[in-house]
Design a protein around this motif. Structure first.
Motif, PDB file in Angstrom:
ATOM      1  N   TYR A 554       0.893  -1.128   0.139  1.00  0.00           N
ATOM      2  CA  TYR A 554       0.084   0.131   0.027  1.00  0.00           C
ATOM      3  C   TYR A 554       0.965   1.209   0.216  1.00  0.00           C
ATOM      4  O   TYR A 554       1.934   1.221   0.459  1.00  0.00           O
ATOM      5  N   PRO A 555       0.158   2.307  -0.505  1.00  0.00           N
ATOM      6  CA  PRO A 555       1.055   3.573  -0.415  1.00  0.00           C
ATOM      7  C   PRO A 555       1.168   3.986   1.069  1.00  0.00           C
ATOM      8  O   PRO A 555       0.234   4.059   2.035  1.00  0.00           O
ATOM      9  N   ILE A 556       2.185   4.401   1.334  1.00  0.00           N
ATOM     10  CA  ILE A 556       2.425   5.000   2.868  1.00  0.00           C
ATOM     11  C   ILE A 556       2.642   6.364   2.968  1.00  0.00           C
ATOM     12  O   ILE A 556       2.983   6.934   4.013  1.00  0.00           O
ATOM     13  N   SER A 557       2.664   7.001   2.010  1.00  0.00           N
ATOM     14  CA  SER A 557       2.965   8.698   1.872  1.00  0.00           C
ATOM     15  C   SER A 557       1.937   8.997   0.733  1.00  0.00           C
ATOM     16  O   SER A 557       1.471   8.514   0.049  1.00  0.00           O
ATOM     17  N   GLU A 558       1.873  10.508   0.723  1.00  0.00           N
ATOM     18  CA  GLU A 558       1.488  11.234  -0.367  1.00  0.00           C
ATOM     19  C   GLU A 558       2.580  11.433  -1.316  1.00  0.00           C
ATOM     20  O   GLU A 558       3.838  11.440  -1.129  1.00  0.00           O
ATOM     21  N   GLU A 559       2.374  12.089  -2.455  1.00  0.00           N
ATOM     22  CA  GLU A 559       3.453  12.527  -3.370  1.00  0.00           C
ATOM     23  C   GLU A 559       4.151  13.787  -2.620  1.00  0.00           C
ATOM     24  O   GLU A 559       3.496  14.702  -1.990  1.00  0.00           O
ATOM     25  N   PHE A 560       5.539  13.754  -2.531  1.00  0.00           N
ATOM     26  CA  PHE A 560       6.287  14.972  -2.109  1.00  0.00           C
ATOM     27  C   PHE A 560       7.553  15.138  -2.893  1.00  0.00           C
ATOM     28  O   PHE A 560       8.064  14.032  -3.322  1.00  0.00           O
ATOM     29  N   ASP A 561       8.354  16.175  -2.892  1.00  0.00           N
ATOM     30  CA  ASP A 561       9.825  16.317  -3.277  1.00  0.00           C
ATOM     31  C   ASP A 561      10.538  15.692  -2.224  1.00  0.00           C
ATOM     32  O   ASP A 561      10.786  16.070  -1.125  1.00  0.00           O
ATOM     33  N   GLU A 562      11.880  15.194  -2.846  1.00  0.00           N
ATOM     34  CA  GLU A 562      12.928  14.419  -1.917  1.00  0.00           C
ATOM     35  C   GLU A 562      13.952  14.319  -2.741  1.00  0.00           C
ATOM     36  O   GLU A 562      14.137  14.226  -3.829  1.00  0.00           O
ATOM     37  N   VAL A 563      15.059  14.625  -2.008  1.00  0.00           N
ATOM     38  CA  VAL A 563      16.581  14.746  -2.522  1.00  0.00           C
ATOM     39  C   VAL A 563      16.777  13.143  -2.818  1.00  0.00           C
ATOM     40  O   VAL A 563      16.898  12.387  -1.719  1.00  0.00           O
ATOM     41  N   ASN A 564      17.410  12.734  -3.889  1.00  0.00           N
ATOM     42  CA  ASN A 564      17.807  11.154  -4.039  1.00  0.00           C
ATOM     43  C   ASN A 564      19.172  11.208  -3.526  1.00  0.00           C
ATOM     44  O   ASN A 564      20.109  12.153  -4.187  1.00  0.00           O
ATOM     45  N   PRO A 565      19.404  10.545  -2.480  1.00  0.00           N
ATOM     46  CA  PRO A 565      20.929  10.465  -2.082  1.00  0.00           C
ATOM     47  C   PRO A 565      21.913   9.718  -3.081  1.00  0.00           C
ATOM     48  O   PRO A 565      23.123  10.051  -3.063  1.00  0.00           O
ATOM     49  N   GLU A 566      21.519   9.191  -4.091  1.00  0.00           N
ATOM     50  CA  GLU A 566      22.321   8.437  -5.041  1.00  0.00           C
ATOM     51  C   GLU A 566      22.700   9.720  -5.969  1.00  0.00           C
ATOM     52  O   GLU A 566      24.180   9.584  -6.346  1.00  0.00           O
ATOM     53  N   ASP A 567      22.248  10.593  -6.474  1.00  0.00           N
ATOM     54  CA  ASP A 567      22.558  11.584  -7.113  1.00  0.00           C
ATOM     55  C   ASP A 567      22.643  13.093  -6.743  1.00  0.00           C
ATOM     56  O   ASP A 567      22.948  13.899  -7.584  1.00  0.00           O
ATOM     57  N   GLY A 568      21.919  13.212  -5.837  1.00  0.00           N
ATOM     58  CA  GLY A 568      21.750  14.687  -5.229  1.00  0.00           C
ATOM     59  C   GLY A 568      20.513  15.393  -5.783  1.00  0.00           C
ATOM     60  O   GLY A 568      20.656  16.568  -5.329  1.00  0.00           O
ATOM     61  N   LYS A 569      19.775  14.890  -6.756  1.00  0.00           N
ATOM     62  CA  LYS A 569      18.835  15.494  -7.268  1.00  0.00           C
ATOM     63  C   LYS A 569      17.543  15.501  -6.607  1.00  0.00           C
ATOM     64  O   LYS A 569      17.337  14.550  -5.753  1.00  0.00           O
TER      65      LYS A 569
END
Length: 611
Positions: A554-569
């Protein structure tokens, strides 16, 4: 894994010998101040009882008491976390499988045995006592009865005769630790007054079909010990043979190594003992994932550890912990104090060395013997947990002590060679294998795109979600879990709840995106009352097209913006119980518009196993 023993001398097909310079003594860095033994307030029964780790319930050691003044006969469970001792039954086990929790007790007057576990201590009687048990978490066992070979895929409850083509001369079987389907059989194929014929056979499919690997005739009294597999990271073709020949009161034992399943052998060492029969010692040879180790001269003043990267053809000396170099002034006899090397089977580059008598310190290597550090004060009897996180159990004057060690998991990510088991895949990109039920699930549910490459070999681990033990394998994007209670159903392999595990702090802290909300009635969207979150647009399309609830949860969050630790974007993301979706607008209109998070890598980094 057990040793299989019978009389035979295999001639050496290919012999290599080498000599190395004396080893250097390594001054270990001292970490003993940071670790100390914990007294569990538990004591074992008298009489040196058989002990093993409970393969079903973590934190418990099992002991078989034959009956003493302090405890009646039976199998006992020792919980070193709570300090509680519990009698499971009145039947002391004689054989223990730490990979699946099955215990066996000999049935008096019959070939059969009682089979039980800590969760089903009453158990039931089975027809045969196993001669060989699996170490790969499967329920495969083998038995030889009336010169016939039998196999059971459910721990001994049902048996099928196997190896009919081998004839009535089946003497011993030995299964690989990597894959119990890979099994070797030693067969006497011809009997005569002057000369007998012996053959070595191999089966890749639990003794259903066989291939002859070697045959020879012998006329003198000899013996052979077979060790199939050299730990859970070794290929199934790895085989150790200990060959003993008696001549005029002298026993000569030659130790041989095969990397091709018994077709060819390399000589590792040769020992001569007068008027006593030597006992092959499986603690002298180790496969660490990338190299083969031998420890020699364990009973003399010169201790040597050698490393081979070409399966015993050439050797290079490794450093020896300085604390284990015998001081002639402290020796009580000319042989010195024996030294033991112990290995963590499920993370084979992790090694421990200590004086066998329990004096001095324990030394630890996490890189296959290349470097050593002082770990903690020694114990006369050491036991290594067959699952992660690693626990050492020390036994001293019957009292139990525990020691938690966290850093050993890094070795799980080290490259290993192809295991060459039937149906297995090897990925050079990460240096790991994929086989059995995990391979079938990986291929059936999206393969590389959904799960990424394997980052470890299968091993046993305590699950953070429910505290239970499972055989697991980590991938770049998730963790596979084997659930034997669901064997034969679509739920035999399940994905780890990595989304839940990695977002526990955000959810506990009430991070807005993770707070349950109402149905927002997005066009074409879906609201999940089970978790209080919405799913819509491209994420919903991807979720439905690639496995839905069974794969992602199941989804456990809504959509939101997050920094990807793999590429910093920064990406628009949404978390699910088992993964994270990322929206990549640069890939709009392609199959890569939605990508999955590398949650397997993230969890391994959080554990400190992946840099």
């Amino acid at each position: 894994m057990t040793f299989a023993v019978y009389t035979l001398l295999l001639p050496l097909l290919t012999i290599f010998t080498s000599f190395t310079s004396p080893p250097t003594a390594l001054a270990a860095s001292d970490t003993s101040e940071t670790l100390s033994w914990k007294d569990t307030n538990l004591s074992l029964p008298t009489g040196s009882p058989l002990t093993c780790f409970d393969g079903l319930q973590p934190g418990k050691l099992l002991a078989a008491s034959k009956g003493s003044n302090d405890l009646p006969a039976g199998t006992y469970s020792y919980d070193w976390l709570s300090g509680q001792r519990t009698q499971l039954n009145q039947n002391p086990f004689s054989l223990c499988n730490e990979s699946n929790g099955r215990l066996y007790a000999n049935a008096k007057g019959t070939e059969g045995a009682a089979q039980f576990t800590s969760l089903t201590p009453d158990g039931q009687t089975i027809l045969y006592t196993p001669d060989e048990i699996s170490n790969d978490s499967s329920d495969l066992v083998y038995a030889i009865a009336s010169k016939k070979l039998f196999a059971s895929t459910n721990g001994g409850f049902d048996w099928q005769e196997r190896g009919q083509a081998l004839g009535p001369g089946i003497l011993v079987v030995s299964a690989s630790q990597k894959d119990a389907r890979s099994v070797y059989a030693l067969v006497k194929t011809k009997f005569s007054a002057t000369e007998d014929t012996y053959a070595l056979f191999f089966s890749p499919n639990a003794a259903q079909t066989w291939e002859k690997r070697y045959q020879a005739n012998y006329s003198n009294t000899t013996s052979l010990v077979i060790q199939a597999g050299l730990g859970q990271a070794a290929p199934v073709d790895a085989l150790l043979l200990y060959v003993t020949l008696k001549s005029t009161g002298t026993y000569q034992t030659t130790t041989l190594l095969s990397s091709d399943g018994g077709r060819n052998f390399v000589q590792l060492e040769q020992n001569n003992l007068n008027y006593q029969k030597p006992s092959p010692d499986n603690r002298k040879f180790f496969f660490t994932g990338q190299s083969f180790l031998r420890i020699s001269n364990r009973y003399s003043r010169v201790l040597a550890i050698d490393r081979s990267t070409d399966w015993g053809k050439t050797w290079q000396p490794l450093p020896v912990p300085s604390g284990l170099v015998n001081d002639p002034l402290s020796l009580k006899d000319e042989f010195g104090r024996p030294v033991t090397l112990l290995q963590v089977d499920w993370a084979p580059a992790n090694l421990f060395m200590e004086f066998t008598d329990g004096t001095g310190d324990i030394y630890y290597s996490g890189d296959g013997g290349m470097t050593w550090q002082t770990l903690v004060k020694n114990m006369p009897d050491l036991k290594i947990s067959p699952y992660a996180p690693l626990t050492l159990i020390g036994i001293k004057t019957r009292k139990l002590y525990s020691l938690e060690i966290g850093q050993t998991g890094k070795a799980l990510l080290a490259n290993v060679p192809p295991d060459r088991s039937d149906g297995s895949l090897f990925f050079p990109e990460t240096g790991h294998n994929l086989g059995g039920s995990f391979r079938a699930y990986w291929q059936a549910h999206g393969g590389l795109a959904q799960f990424g490459f394997p980052r470890t070999e299968p091993f046993r681990e305590i699950n953070a979600a429910d505290g239970k033990l499972y055989t697991v394998q980590y991938f770049e994007r998730n963790r596979f879990e084997y659930h034997p209670e669901n064997k034969g159903t679509p739920y035999e392999v399940q994905l780890g709840l990595l989304g839940n595990q990695l977002t526990a702090k955000q959810r506990d802290a009430g991070t807005p995106a993770f707070v349950p909300t109402e149905n927002r009635n997005y066009p074409g969207g879906q609201f999940f009352a089970q978790t209080g979150h919405n799913l819509s647009a491209g994420f919903k399309s991807y979720w439905e097209a690639n496995g839905g609830l069974a794969i992602y949860g199941y989804p456990i969050s809504e959509e939101f913006d997050e920094v990807n630790p793999e590429d910093g974007k920064t990406y628009t993301v949404q978390y699910f119980e088992r993964n994270r979706f990322e929206y990549h607008p640069e890939n709009k209109g392609t199959s890569y518009e939605v990508l999955l998070g590398l949650l397997g890598n993230k969890l391994l980094k959080d554990k400190g196993w992946l840099e």
